[in-house]
Write a protein that holds these residues in place. Structure first.
Motif, PDB file in Angstrom:
ATOM      1  N   THR A  23      45.523 -10.598   5.139  1.00 56.88           N
ATOM      2  CA  THR A  23      44.873 -10.510   6.446  1.00 56.88           C
ATOM      3  C   THR A  23      43.480 -11.115   6.425  1.00 56.88           C
ATOM      4  N   HIS A  24      43.151 -11.840   5.353  1.00 56.96           N
ATOM      5  CA  HIS A  24      41.909 -12.610   5.280  1.00 56.96           C
ATOM      6  C   HIS A  24      40.684 -11.757   5.549  1.00 56.96           C
ATOM      7  N   GLY A  25      40.611 -10.644   4.905  1.00 62.40           N
ATOM      8  CA  GLY A  25      39.475  -9.775   5.118  1.00 62.40           C
ATOM      9  C   GLY A  25      39.963  -8.398   5.486  1.00 62.40           C
ATOM     10  N   VAL A  26      39.245  -7.744   6.359  1.00 65.18           N
ATOM     11  CA  VAL A  26      39.601  -6.368   6.659  1.00 65.18           C
ATOM     12  C   VAL A  26      40.136  -6.241   8.078  1.00 65.18           C
ATOM     13  N   LEU A  27      41.096  -7.043   8.392  1.00 63.82           N
ATOM     14  CA  LEU A  27      41.776  -6.918   9.676  1.00 63.82           C
ATOM     15  C   LEU A  27      42.884  -5.884   9.544  1.00 63.82           C
ATOM     16  N   ARG A  28      42.982  -5.025  10.521  1.00 61.17           N
ATOM     17  CA  ARG A  28      44.064  -4.045  10.491  1.00 61.17           C
ATOM     18  C   ARG A  28      44.959  -4.281  11.691  1.00 61.17           C
ATOM     19  N   LEU A  29      46.213  -4.486  11.407  1.00 60.96           N
ATOM     20  CA  LEU A  29      47.178  -4.685  12.480  1.00 60.96           C
ATOM     21  C   LEU A  29      48.106  -3.490  12.501  1.00 60.96           C
ATOM     22  N   MET A  30      48.210  -2.855  13.647  1.00 61.68           N
ATOM     23  CA  MET A  30      49.172  -1.765  13.797  1.00 61.68           C
ATOM     24  C   MET A  30      50.438  -2.389  14.361  1.00 61.68           C
ATOM     25  N   LEU A  31      51.482  -2.360  13.560  1.00 62.70           N
ATOM     26  CA  LEU A  31      52.722  -3.012  13.978  1.00 62.70           C
ATOM     27  C   LEU A  31      53.766  -1.960  14.305  1.00 62.70           C
ATOM     28  N   GLU A  32      54.400  -2.118  15.437  1.00 59.07           N
ATOM     29  CA  GLU A  32      55.561  -1.292  15.743  1.00 59.07           C
ATOM     30  C   GLU A  32      56.784  -2.144  15.507  1.00 59.07           C
ATOM     31  N   LEU A  33      57.620  -1.687  14.576  1.00 57.80           N
ATOM     32  CA  LEU A  33      58.734  -2.515  14.147  1.00 57.80           C
ATOM     33  C   LEU A  33      60.056  -1.936  14.601  1.00 57.80           C
ATOM     34  N   ASP A  34      60.891  -2.833  15.039  1.00 59.19           N
ATOM     35  CA  ASP A  34      62.279  -2.476  15.292  1.00 59.19           C
ATOM     36  C   ASP A  34      63.067  -3.272  14.266  1.00 59.19           C
ATOM     37  N   GLY A  35      63.370  -2.637  13.156  1.00 62.43           N
ATOM     38  CA  GLY A  35      63.963  -3.386  12.055  1.00 62.43           C
ATOM     39  C   GLY A  35      62.947  -4.371  11.518  1.00 62.43           C
ATOM     40  N   GLU A  36      63.288  -5.645  11.582  1.00 63.06           N
ATOM     41  CA  GLU A  36      62.374  -6.659  11.075  1.00 63.06           C
ATOM     42  C   GLU A  36      61.536  -7.269  12.194  1.00 63.06           C
ATOM     43  N   THR A  37      61.812  -6.888  13.413  1.00 61.69           N
ATOM     44  CA  THR A  37      61.150  -7.533  14.541  1.00 61.69           C
ATOM     45  C   THR A  37      59.918  -6.742  14.959  1.00 61.69           C
ATOM     46  N   VAL A  38      58.874  -7.468  15.259  1.00 58.58           N
ATOM     47  CA  VAL A  38      57.651  -6.821  15.719  1.00 58.58           C
ATOM     48  C   VAL A  38      57.772  -6.571  17.213  1.00 58.58           C
ATOM     49  N   VAL A  39      57.680  -5.302  17.601  1.00 57.78           N
ATOM     50  CA  VAL A  39      57.766  -4.986  19.026  1.00 57.78           C
ATOM     51  C   VAL A  39      56.370  -5.001  19.631  1.00 57.78           C
ATOM     52  N   LYS A  40      55.455  -4.440  18.881  1.00 60.79           N
ATOM     53  CA  LYS A  40      54.101  -4.368  19.416  1.00 60.79           C
ATOM     54  C   LYS A  40      53.125  -4.585  18.268  1.00 60.79           C
ATOM     55  N   CYS A  41      52.082  -5.295  18.557  1.00 59.79           N
ATOM     56  CA  CYS A  41      51.083  -5.573  17.517  1.00 59.79           C
ATOM     57  C   CYS A  41      49.711  -5.308  18.115  1.00 59.79           C
ATOM     58  N   THR A  42      48.947  -4.445  17.480  1.00 58.40           N
ATOM     59  CA  THR A  42      47.612  -4.138  17.993  1.00 58.40           C
ATOM     60  C   THR A  42      46.597  -4.405  16.894  1.00 58.40           C
ATOM     61  N   VAL A 389      54.196 -12.721  10.856  1.00 57.07           N
ATOM     62  CA  VAL A 389      52.866 -12.209  11.183  1.00 57.07           C
ATOM     63  C   VAL A 389      51.846 -12.838  10.231  1.00 57.07           C
ATOM     64  N   ILE A 390      52.258 -12.940   8.972  1.00 53.12           N
ATOM     65  CA  ILE A 390      51.370 -13.535   7.968  1.00 53.12           C
ATOM     66  C   ILE A 390      51.069 -14.985   8.314  1.00 53.12           C
ATOM     67  N   ALA A 391      52.099 -15.721   8.697  1.00 53.70           N
ATOM     68  CA  ALA A 391      51.879 -17.118   9.060  1.00 53.70           C
ATOM     69  C   ALA A 391      50.970 -17.209  10.277  1.00 53.70           C
ATOM     70  N   ASN A 392      51.117 -16.255  11.201  1.00 56.56           N
ATOM     71  CA  ASN A 392      50.290 -16.292  12.403  1.00 56.56           C
ATOM     72  C   ASN A 392      48.843 -15.950  12.117  1.00 56.56           C
ATOM     73  N   ILE A 393      48.628 -15.004  11.215  1.00 52.33           N
ATOM     74  CA  ILE A 393      47.239 -14.680  10.871  1.00 52.33           C
ATOM     75  C   ILE A 393      46.591 -15.895  10.212  1.00 52.33           C
ATOM     76  N   GLY A 394      47.369 -16.558   9.362  1.00 51.99           N
ATOM     77  CA  GLY A 394      46.814 -17.726   8.679  1.00 51.99           C
ATOM     78  C   GLY A 394      46.493 -18.843   9.644  1.00 51.99           C
ATOM     79  N   THR A 395      47.332 -19.040  10.611  1.00 49.92           N
ATOM     80  CA  THR A 395      47.186 -20.231  11.437  1.00 49.92           C
ATOM     81  C   THR A 395      46.003 -20.154  12.397  1.00 49.92           C
ATOM     82  N   ILE A 396      45.597 -18.947  12.777  1.00 54.68           N
ATOM     83  CA  ILE A 396      44.445 -18.891  13.681  1.00 54.68           C
ATOM     84  C   ILE A 396      43.131 -18.931  12.914  1.00 54.68           C
ATOM     85  N   ASP A 397      43.212 -18.898  11.585  1.00 50.44           N
ATOM     86  CA  ASP A 397      42.039 -19.124  10.746  1.00 50.44           C
ATOM     87  C   ASP A 397      40.886 -18.196  11.104  1.00 50.44           C
ATOM     88  N   ILE A 398      41.038 -16.940  10.795  1.00 48.25           N
ATOM     89  CA  ILE A 398      39.956 -16.016  11.105  1.00 48.25           C
ATOM     90  C   ILE A 398      39.256 -15.580   9.832  1.00 48.25           C
TER      91      ILE A 398
END
Ligand code: SF4
Ligand code: SF4
Lengths: 405, 214
Positions: A23-42, A389-398
């Motif tokens: 997460t490139h630092g101390v980002l915390r993502l609260m993920l609601e998962l339905d199996g492998e799919t992310v339903v909600k990400c905060t 999610v990992i690829a998405n965190i990487g791509t926005i370069d935070i």
């Protein structure tokens, strides 16, 4: 069969971060998962909050500059330059041309260094380890160039209001030129490793799609926006320093996905090399600090005007001559309010100042690209797989130092 | 799907290319530095451990207690106490809390007498906080430690008078600051004005002038 039918399934909530290496630092993502799919990400931010804005209000403009190093510690030089450009506009200081070129070189070196760290970590997250090793090797050269000029490698504080701290040496120019000769080859190496690699393609193509309209509405800037095909670049639209004197292109993508944003950044490597080369060739001689630049010990309160002498018009004395015109005001900011944006490697870094005429900003607000980009994560992640999610965190370069400020 | 794609699919061309590159890299020289045994070159002007330049003439520090550094320090980690002795302000205490310092090097640049320097020493971790709380004696000690390991006989910190900056506004001492000797200057029993001329490499002649200005 009956067992599976009776199985109770429900959505599960997990925390990704704040101590997660990807997460490139101390980002915390609260993920609601339905199996492998992310339903909600905060996204939850603030673990690295240091109150930079408030701290800046308690320091003079000159001494608030080292605070900006600690925002985006991967590209500290660009942050310094952004701060200086903003304060110079506030104090209406004209930077000597040589300093402008030096700053442009430094900003572009920083862009390369930042993108190197980005490609290294992004590829490492997705599973390509070798890129990390090669790119860290090349970043060392840039850090050496920094050290050669200003004595520090990471928290440089090299630019200063009205110019830069010291002139670059001949050794620096030669080494920098050598770098521009050799670096394109290094870019090719990175590309050989991942550009067409099937695992890389599967993990990036068609992932994290955000349409140009959405990208603009979410306030994305920098390569993250340009990957969606919007050719917005502060360097082109509101040139500062020497960007209007050099020739470069703004690479854009078209498929709006992780892969295109990767391509954008790879092309920016080449454009940066081109800019550095032009600056080195065009750099004029001269001083590197404007004569009207404030010193480090700039007064926090404007120098008091000498009090008018008491009217001692004694009897018989001639009326005193009219007081001489007050000495020209020391370059102090007048009440003013302005927003100045610069293009840092991650996007548009803006400084918003309200000045009340003293040596300290009344209000300093930072528009940090990482903060805005972190906000778009739910949009990118919802509906995708956990691994993406990992690829998405990487791509926005935070970088969370900048996000939390 | 073109023929190229099919060939690629079956023969893993792009993977082989990547592996060829890594194999090639295996045969090149390693760039890693084996740190405690090998050290990287430090560039001049490196911002490391603080020190007070020991004045070759008086054997003491050159600080005049102008408070510029303490007032300006972005981390507010310089503490100065001054007392009045015989109508003269004397620096009684000068402390730098190096643990709070951010190594910006601004103090080196503002100092009008070039008394302060960030040396090239960077290995000074310690077990207690007190060891990294530099008082006047420790700062001078830091200089001696640094000077004894410095390869050249003279040292000039580039932030004392940075290149490319108009010197006309600087105070005289700063303008004329020359390199300082790093080897102990044999102290003559009584300072003779002619003595400096006998040791041309040290150039203490310039330093005599720097002391005059306040
Ligand atoms: S280097 Fe910077 S933070 Fe450290 S003592 Fe000097 S002025 Fe203060
Ligand atoms: S600026 Fe220099 S002379 Fe003034 S108090 Fe600091 S060290 Fe001493």
């Amino acid at each position: 069969m009956a067992v599976i039918k009776d199985l109770k399934t429900k959505e599960i909530t997990i925390n990704m971060g704040p101590q997660h290496p990807a997460t490139h630092g101390v980002l915390r993502l609260m993920l609601e998962l339905d199996g492998e799919t992310v339903v909600k990400c905060t996204p939850y931010i603030g673990y690295l909050h240091r109150g930079t804005e408030k701290l800046g209000e308690n320091k003079t403009y000159a001494t608030a500059l080292p605070l900006t190093d600690r925002l985006d510690y991967v590209s500290s030089m660009s942050n310094n330059i952004g701060f200086c450009v903003a304060v110079e506009k506030l104090l209406s200081i004209k930077v000597p041309e040589r300093a402008q070129y030096i700053r442009t070189i430094m900003a572009e070196l920083t862009r390369i260094a930042n993108h190197i760290v980005w490609i290294a970590t992004h590829a490492l997250d997705i599973g390509a380890m070798t890129v990390f090793l090669y790119s860290m090797r090349d970043r060392e050269w840039i850090l050496d160039l920094y050290e050669m000029t200003c004595g520090a490698r990471l928290t440089v504080s090299y630019p200063r209001i009205g110019g830069v701290r010291c002139d670059v040496t001949r050794e620096f120019m030669e080494s920098c030129y050598q770098f521009t000769e050799e670096f394109p080859e290094k870019i090719l190496q990175y590309e050989t490793l991942i550009d067409k690699n099937r695992i890389w393609l599967q993990r990036t193509v068609g992932i994290g799609i955000i349409s140009p309209e959405d990208a603009i509405n979410w306030g994305l800037t920098g390569p993250t926006l340009r990957g969606s095909g919007v050719p917005y670049d502060v360097r082109k639209f509101a040139p500062y320093d020497a960007y209007d004197k050099v020739d470069f292109e703004v690479p854009i993508g078209k498929n709006c996905d992780v892969y295109d944003r990767y391509r954008c950044r790879m092309d920016e490597f080449r454009q940066s090399v081109k800019i550095i080369r032009q600056c080195l060739e065009k750099m004029p001689e001269g001083l590197v600090l404007a004569p009207e630049a404030p010193g480090y010990d700039m007064p926090a309160v404007p120098p008091k005007k000498p009090a008018a002498p008491p009217p001692k018009t004694a009897e018989g004395e001639a009326p005193p001559p009219p007081p001489p015109p007050p000495p020209p005001e020391e370059t102090g900011p007048v009440f003013n309010e302005l927003y100045v944006a610069t293009e840092v490697p991650k996007g548009e870094l803006g400084f918003y100042f309200i000045s009340d005429g003293t040596g300290k900003p009344y209000r300093m607000r930072l528009r940090a690209p990482s903060f805005v980009h972190a906000g778009v994560l739910p949009k990118l992640c919802e509906g995708s797989l956990v691994a993406d999610v990992i690829a998405n965190i990487g791509t926005i370069d935070i970088v969370l130092g900048e996000c939390d400020r | 799907m073109t023929l190229k794609d099919i060939v690629n699919r079956f023969f893993l061309i792009e993977i082989l290319k990547g592996m060829a590159l890594t194999f090639k890299m295996m045969c090149t020289r390693a760039v890693t530095i084996q740190y405690p045994k090998q050290r990287r070159k430090i560039f001049p002007g490196f911002r490391g451990k603080h020190a007070f330049v020991r004045d070759a003439k008086t054997g003491k520090e050159k600080c005049i207690g102008c408070m510029k550094c303490a007032n300006m320090c972005p981390a507010q980690c310089i503490y100065i106490t001054k007392t009045k002795i015989e109508n003269k302000m004397v620096v009684e205490k000068y402390d730098i809390e190096a643990l709070r310092c951010i190594y910006c090097g601004y103090c080196v640049e503002v100092c009008p007498t070039c008394a302060l320097v960030l040396t090239e020493a960077y290995e000074y971790s310690a077990y207690t906080k007190d060891e990294i709380y530099f008082n006047k004696a420790k700062l001078l000690q830091n200089w001696d430690d640094f000077a004894s390991t410095y390869p050249a006989d003279e040292y000039f910190n580039k932030f004392w008078r940075p290149d490319g900056i108009d010197t006309s506004k600087m105070v005289k001492a700063k303008k004329e600051q020359g390199p300082v000797p790093t080897r102990p200057v044999p102290q003559p029993a009584e300072p003779q004005p002619e003595t400096p001329a006998e040791k041309p490499p040290e150039k203490p002649a310039e330093k005599t002038e720097t002391k005059e200005t306040e």
